[in-house]
Design a protein around this motif. Structure first.
Motif, PDB file in Angstrom:
ATOM      1  N   ASP A 304      44.153  55.954  47.557  1.00 50.13           N
ATOM      2  CA  ASP A 304      43.024  56.426  46.756  1.00 50.13           C
ATOM      3  C   ASP A 304      43.499  57.178  45.523  1.00 50.13           C
ATOM      4  O   ASP A 304      42.824  57.185  44.491  1.00 50.13           O
ATOM      5  CB  ASP A 304      42.080  57.291  47.597  1.00 50.13           C
ATOM      6  N   ILE A 305      44.686  57.788  45.602  1.00 51.46           N
ATOM      7  CA  ILE A 305      45.268  58.492  44.462  1.00 51.46           C
ATOM      8  C   ILE A 305      46.335  57.649  43.772  1.00 51.46           C
ATOM      9  O   ILE A 305      46.482  57.685  42.545  1.00 51.46           O
ATOM     10  CB  ILE A 305      45.891  59.825  44.918  1.00 51.46           C
ATOM     11  N   LEU A 306      47.083  56.866  44.539  1.00 54.32           N
ATOM     12  CA  LEU A 306      48.212  56.112  43.973  1.00 54.32           C
ATOM     13  C   LEU A 306      47.774  54.913  43.140  1.00 54.32           C
ATOM     14  O   LEU A 306      48.520  54.475  42.263  1.00 54.32           O
ATOM     15  CB  LEU A 306      49.142  55.642  45.101  1.00 54.32           C
ATOM     16  N   ARG A 307      46.595  54.349  43.413  1.00 50.20           N
ATOM     17  CA  ARG A 307      46.140  53.229  42.591  1.00 50.20           C
ATOM     18  C   ARG A 307      46.074  53.637  41.120  1.00 50.20           C
ATOM     19  O   ARG A 307      45.616  54.726  40.786  1.00 50.20           O
ATOM     20  CB  ARG A 307      44.754  52.753  43.038  1.00 50.20           C
ATOM     21  N   GLY A 308      46.560  52.765  40.271  1.00 49.08           N
ATOM     22  CA  GLY A 308      46.557  53.044  38.837  1.00 49.08           C
ATOM     23  C   GLY A 308      47.740  53.864  38.366  1.00 49.08           C
ATOM     24  O   GLY A 308      47.806  54.247  37.193  1.00 49.08           O
ATOM     25  N   THR A 309      48.703  54.126  39.267  1.00 51.47           N
ATOM     26  CA  THR A 309      49.901  54.871  38.899  1.00 51.47           C
ATOM     27  C   THR A 309      51.134  54.005  39.174  1.00 51.47           C
ATOM     28  O   THR A 309      51.022  52.880  39.674  1.00 51.47           O
ATOM     29  CB  THR A 309      50.006  56.205  39.673  1.00 51.47           C
ATOM     30  N   VAL A 310      52.306  54.517  38.878  1.00 52.80           N
ATOM     31  CA  VAL A 310      53.561  53.793  39.079  1.00 52.80           C
ATOM     32  C   VAL A 310      54.538  54.720  39.783  1.00 52.80           C
ATOM     33  O   VAL A 310      54.703  55.885  39.385  1.00 52.80           O
ATOM     34  CB  VAL A 310      54.159  53.308  37.739  1.00 52.80           C
TER      35      VAL A 310
END
Length: 334
Positions: A304-310
């Protein structure tokens, strides 16, 4: 207990209730095709001879008309095509017994493990296993086999890949913005700016690793509480903290986490509108799950937090974790 006792990958046997919260398969393919800087020898920064791109393959969330929270890559094991969940919360590579049998792999009885919800799970040892991802062959070591959770066969999932153990020296980039798994050799000073240049809307944060186990552990806190050891878990569905990490914080309704491979599901209480502090970044957490106990690490940052990050990680625990976060403050509002 087996080494993968606390592997958070064991939360992955559940499809997201809200299909719209992840991109569709066609959108993923389009984003991969349009990626700004594919990993090729020509695309690497000139003059950085110590940087060597080894692999780039798409990440998918497609499980046959639906999408799951867990990132996956396609692989071949013993001539059998399959999908492997890319899970930074796993200490080991894990294959299903069903895939191991189809691939003709020899197994020996192993020690039982414990899934993320405390259920005992029988396991077998496979030793070294050769797999192919993209056009590259890898030898996975100390591979564990388990009986696959019921959905895995229908979804074409044959196991779990611990990305930080894919290569002994290279950085593994788990790109959850443009959906790619990338393998790059080089030092952090060379690789980090190259990864950042691929995703100009993100800013890199260097985080020291906690040495409790070989998952991706850093220190993070829910405001205003003290930092605790926290797992960056691409196999986890949502962000969870144990009660000991947030003394006095109470949720106002029951919530559920992921379902373990043993069949059980985790429950806790939900509290809204929290803030996560990690490094020098503050990340909104729209819905935090509070649990009495979540195992080895008191905190867990899920998809939920890691989506859209690398994430940029490696097998060497002395190397920092590089987490690229949006330059805007709202990281993961659903």
């Amino acid at each position: 207990m087996a080494e993968w006792t606390n592997a958070a990958v064991l939360k992955t046997a559940e499809v997201q209730a809200s299909v719209g919260s992840n991109p569709t398969p066609s959108a993923i393919q389009s984003r991969v095709a349009d990626r700004r800087a594919p990993v090729t020898g020509e695309s690497l920064p000139k003059g950085r001879t110590t940087t060597n791109a080894l692999l780039e393959v798409p990440i998918t969330f497609d499980v046959g008309g639906e999408v799951t929270h867990a990132p996956m890559v396609e692989a071949t094991v013993g001539g059998t095509r399959t999908k492997l969940i890319v899970d930074t919360g796993s200490t080991d590579h894990i294959l299903t017994r069903e895939l191991a049998d189809m691939a003709g792999l020899k197994s020996e009885p192993g020690e039982p493990g414990t899934d993320s919800n405390g259920a005992s799970v029988p396991s077998w040892t496979l030793g070294e296993v050769t797999i192919q991802i993209g056009d590259r062959t890898f030898t996975l070591r100390s591979v564990v086999a388990i009986t696959g959770p019921e959905p895995f066969a229908d979804w074409g999932i044959g196991g779990i890949l611990s990305p930080q153990h894919l290569h002994p020296t290279a950085y593994v980039v788990v790109d959850l913005l443009d959906h790619a798994l990338i393998l790059v050799e080089g030092n952090a000073a060379d690789v980090t700016p190259w990864v950042a240049a691929r995703s100009p809307t993100l800013h890199p944060h260097s985080l020291d690793r906690a040495s409790r186990d070989s998952t991706i552990l850093v220190h993070a806190a829910i405001d205003p509480f003290a930092p605790v050891v926290t797992m960056l878990d691409t196999g986890g569905k949502r962000t969870e903290f144990g009660a000991s990490a947030v003394p006095g914080l109470r949720g106002d309704r029951q919530g559920s986490g992921g379902r373990g491979v043993g069949g059980g599901q985790s429950f806790g209480s939900e509290v809204e509108d929290q803030r996560l502090r990690v490094g020098n970044a503050t990340v909104p957490v729209p819905r935090l799950l509070l649990r009495d106990d979540i195992g080895n690490a008191p905190g867990l940052i899920g998809m939920d937090i890691l989506r859209g990050t690398v994430l940029m990680v490696s097998a060497d625990q002395r190397r920092p974790v590089i987490w690229l976060l949006p330059t805007r403050t709202n990281v993961a509002a659903e």
